[in-house]
Design an enzyme around this catalytic site. Structure first.
Site, PDB file in Angstrom:
ATOM      1  N   ASP A  67       0.847  -1.192   0.000  1.00  0.00           N
ATOM      2  CA  ASP A  67       0.000   0.000   0.000  1.00  0.00           C
ATOM      3  C   ASP A  67       0.881   1.241   0.000  1.00  0.00           C
ATOM      4  O   ASP A  67       2.098   1.170   0.207  1.00  0.00           O
ATOM      5  CB  ASP A  67      -0.925   0.008   1.228  1.00  0.00           C
ATOM      6  CG  ASP A  67      -0.201  -0.401   2.532  1.00  0.00           C
ATOM      7  OD1 ASP A  67      -0.882  -0.721   3.499  1.00  0.00           O
ATOM      8  OD2 ASP A  67       1.040  -0.393   2.549  1.00  0.00           O
ATOM      9  N   ASN A 134      -8.231  -1.131  13.957  1.00  0.00           N
ATOM     10  CA  ASN A 134      -9.643  -1.296  13.548  1.00  0.00           C
ATOM     11  C   ASN A 134      -9.823  -2.540  12.673  1.00  0.00           C
ATOM     12  O   ASN A 134     -10.846  -2.704  12.011  1.00  0.00           O
ATOM     13  CB  ASN A 134     -10.143  -0.047  12.792  1.00  0.00           C
ATOM     14  CG  ASN A 134      -9.375   0.190  11.490  1.00  0.00           C
ATOM     15  OD1 ASN A 134      -8.464  -0.567  11.166  1.00  0.00           O
ATOM     16  ND2 ASN A 134      -9.764   1.204  10.752  1.00  0.00           N
ATOM     17  N   HIS A 136      -7.940  -3.410  10.064  1.00  0.00           N
ATOM     18  CA  HIS A 136      -7.541  -3.324   8.652  1.00  0.00           C
ATOM     19  C   HIS A 136      -6.282  -4.132   8.385  1.00  0.00           C
ATOM     20  O   HIS A 136      -5.453  -4.341   9.264  1.00  0.00           O
ATOM     21  CB  HIS A 136      -7.429  -1.874   8.186  1.00  0.00           C
ATOM     22  CG  HIS A 136      -6.215  -1.118   8.630  1.00  0.00           C
ATOM     23  ND1 HIS A 136      -6.286   0.017   9.392  1.00  0.00           N
ATOM     24  CD2 HIS A 136      -4.909  -1.304   8.383  1.00  0.00           C
ATOM     25  CE1 HIS A 136      -5.063   0.475   9.595  1.00  0.00           C
ATOM     26  NE2 HIS A 136      -4.216  -0.316   8.998  1.00  0.00           N
ATOM     27  N   GLU A 141      -9.757  -0.894   4.799  1.00  0.00           N
ATOM     28  CA  GLU A 141     -10.457  -0.397   5.974  1.00  0.00           C
ATOM     29  C   GLU A 141     -11.763  -1.154   6.195  1.00  0.00           C
ATOM     30  O   GLU A 141     -12.290  -1.793   5.265  1.00  0.00           O
ATOM     31  CB  GLU A 141     -10.753   1.109   5.804  1.00  0.00           C
ATOM     32  CG  GLU A 141      -9.532   1.991   5.753  1.00  0.00           C
ATOM     33  CD  GLU A 141      -8.915   2.234   7.140  1.00  0.00           C
ATOM     34  OE1 GLU A 141      -8.852   1.290   7.947  1.00  0.00           O
ATOM     35  OE2 GLU A 141      -8.461   3.354   7.392  1.00  0.00           O
TER      36      GLU A 141
HETATM   37  C1  GLP Z   1      -0.855   0.809   8.501  1.00  0.00           C
HETATM   38  C2  GLP Z   1      -0.460  -0.071   7.331  1.00  0.00           C
HETATM   39  C3  GLP Z   1      -0.680  -1.517   7.612  1.00  0.00           C
HETATM   40  C4  GLP Z   1      -0.179  -1.830   9.021  1.00  0.00           C
HETATM   41  C5  GLP Z   1      -1.061  -1.128  10.014  1.00  0.00           C
HETATM   42  C6  GLP Z   1      -0.580  -1.369  11.456  1.00  0.00           C
HETATM   43  O1  GLP Z   1      -2.063   1.386   8.215  1.00  0.00           O
HETATM   44  N1  GLP Z   1      -1.179   0.250   6.097  1.00  0.00           N
HETATM   45  O2  GLP Z   1       0.052  -2.275   6.649  1.00  0.00           O
HETATM   46  O3  GLP Z   1      -0.252  -3.241   9.258  1.00  0.00           O
HETATM   47  O4  GLP Z   1      -1.140   0.276   9.763  1.00  0.00           O
HETATM   48  O5  GLP Z   1       0.560  -0.563  11.699  1.00  0.00           O
HETATM   49  P1  GLP Z   1       1.495  -0.833  12.991  1.00  0.00           P
HETATM   50  O6  GLP Z   1       2.239  -2.098  12.681  1.00  0.00           O
HETATM   51  O7  GLP Z   1       2.382   0.368  13.088  1.00  0.00           O
HETATM   52  O8  GLP Z   1       0.557  -0.983  14.176  1.00  0.00           O
END
Ligand code: GLP
Length: 241
Positions: A67, A134, A136, A141
């Site tokens: 992404d 949340n 995702h 989302e």
């Molecule tokens: C971001 C990324 C995801 C990631 C998520 C959790 O939005 N798009 O790929 O898994 O948030 O991030 P973190 O690992 O910092 O909690």
């Protein structure tokens, strides 16, 4: 989904890195989908250490970013492409990477191009995912279409807030849109590693593991994938004493 539980984030990341390293040793030219965020940071450090100390061959891998924020170029320090280059691609000597063009004049076309490039490459052999608070995965989302492939997404306020750290702590600086591989594309990966670390992921992980698959928790669609392993610490699992 198989769940591997560990007492803390360090133990979970170290064990995940051992498994991923063994997988890479068996598949040195494998196609990997790699996430950004805080969760995989230690995993990437361990993989680089394995390269430096045990000669783990990373340079023949082909990496696909999952992404990217719409509007951030590859040199923006908060772009996911910049993060992957800094944390794993450059230190790993990985030259073959398909990252997203965050400043593409037509983000929808960039999504179609990315999807085509991934298909033509043969899809993902191994997909590593984190999970948002949340529920995702990548930037899919809640209420996203599980049949979607690469697409442009409006980021939820909670996601922008959760990702504000890379923008000086100011959520209003976080882009409102992103491009992401959709659930349908992620589900085509041959093998999936889902990492969940910390108490903030407990609610999302519980739903993803124990509630019927539902658009309200995009990670729950992974229940329909035949080869998913969850690597989680006690805080994310809610078993911390
Ligand atoms: C971001 C990324 C995801 C990631 C998520 C959790 O939005 N798009 O790929 O898994 O948030 O991030 P973190 O690992 O910092 O909690």
């Amino acid at each position: 989904m198989q769940v591997r539980a560990f007492p803390d984030a360090d133990a979970a990341s170290e064990a995940t890195a051992r498994w991923v390293s063994a997988w890479i040793a068996e598949n040195p030219s494998g196609r990997l989908g790699l996430p950004t965020g805080r969760t995989p940071d230690a995993l990437y450090r361990h993989l680089i250490q394995a390269r430096q100390e045990q000669g783990l061959r990373l340079h023949d891998l082909q990496v696909f970013g999952l992404d990217e924020y719409v509007g951030l170029g590859p040199d923006h320090p908060a772009s996911f492409g910049h993060t992957l280059r800094r944390s794993i691609l450059e230190p790993g000597g990985i030259a073959r990477a398909r990252l997203w063009n965050g400043t593409a004049p037509d983000p929808e076309k960039e999504c179609r191009d990315f999807d085509q490039d991934l298909r033509e490459a043969g899809g993902l052999d191994l997909l590593v995912l984190g999970i948002g608070t949340n529920g995702h995965v990548a930037f899919n989302e809640p209420e996203c279409d599980p049949a979607a492939r690469a697409h442009v997404v409006e980021l939820a306020p909670s996601t922008r807030d959760a990702n504000a750290a890379a923008f000086g702590g100011r959520w209003e600086q976080v882009p409102t849109q992103a491009m992401t591989l959709g659930i349908a594309a992620l589900m085509e990966a041959h093998c999936v590693v889902l990492m969940a670390l910390g108490a903030s992921k407990h609610a999302a992980l519980q739903r993803a593991l124990h509630q019927p698959p539902d658009a309200a928790c995009p990670a729950s669609w992974l229940q329909n994938h035949p080869q998913v392993t969850v690597w989680a610490d006690a805080q994310a699992l809610g078993t911390a004493t």
